[in-house]
Design an enzyme around this catalytic site. Sequence first.
Site, PDB file in Angstrom:
ATOM      1  N   GLU A 142     -11.502  -3.896  -2.772  1.00 29.39           N
ATOM      2  CA  GLU A 142     -10.547  -2.932  -3.315  1.00 29.39           C
ATOM      3  C   GLU A 142     -10.368  -3.176  -4.815  1.00 29.39           C
ATOM      4  O   GLU A 142      -9.796  -4.184  -5.209  1.00 29.39           O
ATOM      5  CB  GLU A 142      -9.199  -3.083  -2.612  1.00 29.39           C
ATOM      6  CG  GLU A 142      -9.275  -3.043  -1.102  1.00 29.39           C
ATOM      7  CD  GLU A 142      -8.023  -3.652  -0.452  1.00 29.39           C
ATOM      8  OE1 GLU A 142      -6.904  -3.397  -0.930  1.00 29.39           O
ATOM      9  OE2 GLU A 142      -8.176  -4.395   0.521  1.00 29.39           O
TER      10      GLU A 142
ATOM     11  N   HIS B  66       0.809  -1.226   0.000  1.00 28.29           N
ATOM     12  CA  HIS B  66       0.000   0.000   0.000  1.00 28.29           C
ATOM     13  C   HIS B  66       0.840   1.273   0.000  1.00 28.29           C
ATOM     14  O   HIS B  66       0.546   2.236   0.714  1.00 28.29           O
ATOM     15  CB  HIS B  66      -0.943   0.010   1.212  1.00 28.29           C
ATOM     16  CG  HIS B  66      -2.017  -1.041   1.159  1.00 28.29           C
ATOM     17  ND1 HIS B  66      -2.491  -1.587  -0.006  1.00 28.29           N
ATOM     18  CD2 HIS B  66      -2.728  -1.654   2.159  1.00 28.29           C
ATOM     19  CE1 HIS B  66      -3.446  -2.475   0.270  1.00 28.29           C
ATOM     20  NE2 HIS B  66      -3.598  -2.554   1.564  1.00 28.29           N
TER      21      HIS B  66
ATOM     22  N   HIS C 181      -9.716   2.036   0.387  1.00 29.51           N
ATOM     23  CA  HIS C 181      -9.602   0.944   1.355  1.00 29.51           C
ATOM     24  C   HIS C 181     -10.689   1.021   2.438  1.00 29.51           C
ATOM     25  O   HIS C 181     -10.437   0.742   3.607  1.00 29.51           O
ATOM     26  CB  HIS C 181      -8.201   0.980   1.969  1.00 29.51           C
ATOM     27  CG  HIS C 181      -7.701  -0.340   2.457  1.00 29.51           C
ATOM     28  ND1 HIS C 181      -8.108  -0.901   3.642  1.00 29.51           N
ATOM     29  CD2 HIS C 181      -6.839  -1.217   1.918  1.00 29.51           C
ATOM     30  CE1 HIS C 181      -7.487  -2.058   3.816  1.00 29.51           C
ATOM     31  NE2 HIS C 181      -6.719  -2.272   2.777  1.00 29.51           N
TER      32      HIS C 181
HETATM   33  C1  GLA Z   1      -5.035  -5.138   2.568  1.00 28.32           C
HETATM   34  C2  GLA Z   1      -4.262  -6.365   2.476  1.00 28.32           C
HETATM   35  C3  GLA Z   1      -4.338  -7.075   3.766  1.00 28.32           C
HETATM   36  C4  GLA Z   1      -3.997  -6.164   4.906  1.00 28.32           C
HETATM   37  C5  GLA Z   1      -4.892  -4.973   4.872  1.00 28.32           C
HETATM   38  C6  GLA Z   1      -4.557  -3.969   5.933  1.00 28.32           C
HETATM   39  O1  GLA Z   1      -6.174  -5.032   1.956  1.00 28.32           O
HETATM   40  O2  GLA Z   1      -4.668  -7.209   1.421  1.00 28.32           O
HETATM   41  O3  GLA Z   1      -3.449  -8.160   3.747  1.00 28.32           O
HETATM   42  O4  GLA Z   1      -2.668  -5.771   4.809  1.00 28.32           O
HETATM   43  O5  GLA Z   1      -4.800  -4.330   3.663  1.00 28.32           O
HETATM   44  O6  GLA Z   1      -4.627  -4.528   7.190  1.00 28.32           O
END
Ligand code: GLA
Length: 363
Positions: A328, A121, A191
């Site tokens: 997402e 991210h 997110h």
């Molecule tokens: C994402 C990832 C997860 C985790 C979340 C945050 O969507 O796919 O593995 O890292 O973010 O907790």
Amino acid sequence: MDHRILSLVTCALLTCNTAVGVEVSDFDSIKLYTLKNQNEMVVDITNYGATITSIRVPDRAGNIADVALGYRSVESYINAIDRPYFGSVVGRYGNRIAKGSFILDNNKYTLATNDGQNHLHGGKMGFDKVVWKAEVLEDSVKFSYLARDGEEGYPGNLALSVTYSLTDDNEIVMHYEATTDKPTVVNVTNHTYFNLSGEGATTINDHVLHINASKFTPVDAGLIPTGELRDVAETPFDFRTPKEIGRDLDAHDTQLKYGLGYDHNWVLDRIDDAVELAAMLYEPNSGRVLEVLTTEPALQFYGGNFLDGRLVGKSGKAYQHRSGLCLETQHSPDSPNRPEWPSTVLRPGEKYNTTTVYRFGVK
Ligand code: GLA
């Protein structure tokens, strides 16, 4: 100084009794923007991380609940333990890049690693951790951010914007645009964690989910795709027909073990490049429905597996294991190292241009 961002202080741009519009609350450079429509739907977004902090929508009886997980104060967003990325835009590359490196035009780039040995991210100061410039438009708000050449290891100055609009069809429309001055990779997404019973409710395992995808990308133990595109048929990953999320969660399946549940990327069955349905989520008691539509080729369904009761949400309730889920829209993880997959490369002169819609309803 009051740092709460969840109550409105001023209605600077439009009057408070305007049914459709945008209101603004000021807290130094971090502000809260409120979008309202004619159906009593209200969405709060802050320019810290271009983060959706609240989505209030009616159920089938007309009762309003906030269906987005989030915090009460700016400080909680800034200091979030475990960094859940509640509601934020994540990038420059949303999702993981293996070992935090990729090669582009024969140059090797090394990114910040913040998820074991991998990049997640956007790194240590991703787009969720920066203050965006905000511009209020007629019934939308546009957030812009200039990510500098070298930031978190990425090449190129990236001029990025995301515009959030709220329609009277109860749609949050998110339109992302970006340009760069050097070849780079871009994969931004939102997110938001949803719980259609209302944030603070216990689990999303009773929600019914449909994902318009025949294939998914199996991962290794670090959640990096192996490169295989696997048929969902006869696996717990088959959501082509709407299915209760909890139904197959306890199946003996290596992929579910690696993800601690669902934390995988589905390759969408697309017709063309238009905004198309990617997923539908339904909560039977409230009757609330969320449809996710997008121009993107893939969808990460993350089932809130890392929530463990330590994070306390905006209404004072601890967020328990799997009490929220993310849908997402994006390109698949590690695409910069998978030249055979849809490209995430953006070059000078090109325009990054994607749209995702969260459409709410009831049935
Ligand atoms: C994402 C990832 C997860 C985790 C979340 C945050 O969507 O796919 O593995 O890292 O973010 O907790």
